[in-house]
Design a protein around this motif. Sequence first.
Motif, PDB file in Angstrom:
ATOM      1  N   PHE A   1      41.314  37.113  43.300  1.00 45.28           N
ATOM      2  CA  PHE A   1      41.944  36.056  42.508  1.00 45.28           C
ATOM      3  C   PHE A   1      42.443  36.562  41.150  1.00 45.28           C
ATOM      4  O   PHE A   1      43.547  36.236  40.714  1.00 45.28           O
ATOM      5  CB  PHE A   1      40.938  34.917  42.309  1.00 45.28           C
ATOM      6  N   LEU A   2      41.626  37.372  40.485  1.00 47.63           N
ATOM      7  CA  LEU A   2      41.945  37.773  39.116  1.00 47.63           C
ATOM      8  C   LEU A   2      42.978  38.888  39.044  1.00 47.63           C
ATOM      9  O   LEU A   2      43.779  38.933  38.095  1.00 47.63           O
ATOM     10  CB  LEU A   2      40.665  38.212  38.392  1.00 47.63           C
ATOM     11  N   VAL A   3      42.978  39.807  40.014  1.00 45.56           N
ATOM     12  CA  VAL A   3      43.954  40.904  39.949  1.00 45.56           C
ATOM     13  C   VAL A   3      45.384  40.376  40.067  1.00 45.56           C
ATOM     14  O   VAL A   3      46.252  40.712  39.238  1.00 45.56           O
ATOM     15  CB  VAL A   3      43.642  41.955  41.030  1.00 45.56           C
ATOM     16  N   PRO A   4      45.704  39.541  41.065  1.00 45.47           N
ATOM     17  CA  PRO A   4      47.062  38.968  41.081  1.00 45.47           C
ATOM     18  C   PRO A   4      47.377  38.132  39.842  1.00 45.47           C
ATOM     19  O   PRO A   4      48.511  38.138  39.351  1.00 45.47           O
ATOM     20  CB  PRO A   4      47.073  38.101  42.348  1.00 45.47           C
ATOM     21  N   LEU A   5      46.353  37.427  39.326  1.00 42.55           N
ATOM     22  CA  LEU A   5      46.583  36.631  38.132  1.00 42.55           C
ATOM     23  C   LEU A   5      46.886  37.519  36.929  1.00 42.55           C
ATOM     24  O   LEU A   5      47.748  37.186  36.095  1.00 42.55           O
ATOM     25  CB  LEU A   5      45.357  35.758  37.854  1.00 42.55           C
ATOM     26  N   ALA A   6      46.196  38.653  36.843  1.00 43.81           N
ATOM     27  CA  ALA A   6      46.473  39.586  35.747  1.00 43.81           C
ATOM     28  C   ALA A   6      47.884  40.156  35.859  1.00 43.81           C
ATOM     29  O   ALA A   6      48.594  40.292  34.849  1.00 43.81           O
ATOM     30  CB  ALA A   6      45.435  40.715  35.763  1.00 43.81           C
TER      31      ALA A   6
END
Length: 423
Positions: free
Chosen positions: A20-25
């Motif tokens: 979730f966080l890697v694409p959001l970053a």
Amino acid sequence: MRKRLAVLVAAAMSLVLVAFLVPLAILLKSVTADRAVTAATAKAQSLTSLVATAGAAALRPAVDQLNTTAGHPVTVFLPDGTVLGAPGPRTPGVTLAAAQGSSLTVEDDDGREILVAVQGLPGGTAVVRAFVDRAELTRGLGAAWLVLAGLGVLLLALGVFVADRLARSIVRPVHELAAVSRRLADGDLDARARPGGPAEVRSVASALNLLAARIRDLVRQEREAVADISHRLRTPLTVLRLDAEALRDPAEAERITGHAESLERQVTALIDQARARDAAPGSCDAAVVAGERAEFWSVLAQDQDRAVTLAIDPGPLPVAVGEPELAACLDALLGNVFAHTPEGTAYAIRLSATPGGACLEVSDEGPGFDEVPRGESGAGSTGLGLDIARQTARASGGTFTVTRARPHGARIVLELGAALGMP
């Protein structure tokens, strides 16, 4: 289980957070760059109408005023080679935009050029250049990533905490069940489990409580049955004693009466023992009990011409066995000697002190035998005599062994535990 569940939840949440966080970053990086480019494009396009209508003299103050505001440096390249605004090189991108007459964006190691072509001028095509450096493209991105990382760590910690609480709610009732099982194994038949936790654990607790209640009822029934059977023996014992008292020979009557009274005492002790519940282990002086039983059996030994070896350390020898139990144990062992060896067979009784209590040894010079399971016998008896001795030794915290004596015969050794509170 508690640790494993926490590790499992941590691993699962880590995968979810990474997904979730890697694409959001990456999205935040793109949004930050697009925001800077959009602002620079708007700044460059605000000059296009003025570049198309005003001359260089009128255009210069407007470009300089635009560059005084915070933001991206703007440079205007006119067709005649005049450069207005922030100083900057005539890059290949500017040349390409002027040649094609189209707006474009060029990115290099230093940053990104926003090039807006203005056509319709007498000398050709002018180009308005706004430059966004690398720092501007990533402004605020580090703080945003740090917030995301903190949020991920917080969510991970929260998930592990919830998993630990959940595992604790499952493991605690299981530990309580194990504790109740150990209490039942130690003889506390009133121990009961408190239903709690998941439905499955509550079901196990209920089944354990039902089993404990059933075991308690069965033990109570068995004790009462033993006590009732023992009580029934009192009537024939009374008749036997009356018959003994009716004998004409006073010595013979006294001897038979003594045997009947001894048997009656054993029956009484058996009743008391059967009905005893959760009683503390008894204690006695093993030297006194062994001497009394050896003297009791010595009369029969003389009648059968049996040589007796008696070696008893001077007392007191306190052991963690009640006097009736130790007497019954010796009677069972000596009774086996008289019942299963020919008349004239010698036997020996040895009692010695040990650091942990006392060691009782009964041996004979008969054919010998090996230890057999409870209830089995190779001599036509019930096979419970040895079990009485075995249980007596183990109840005191000691051991019980059966070996063959040399050159022949049987040797039974009881290691009896020491009694607490006795000198």
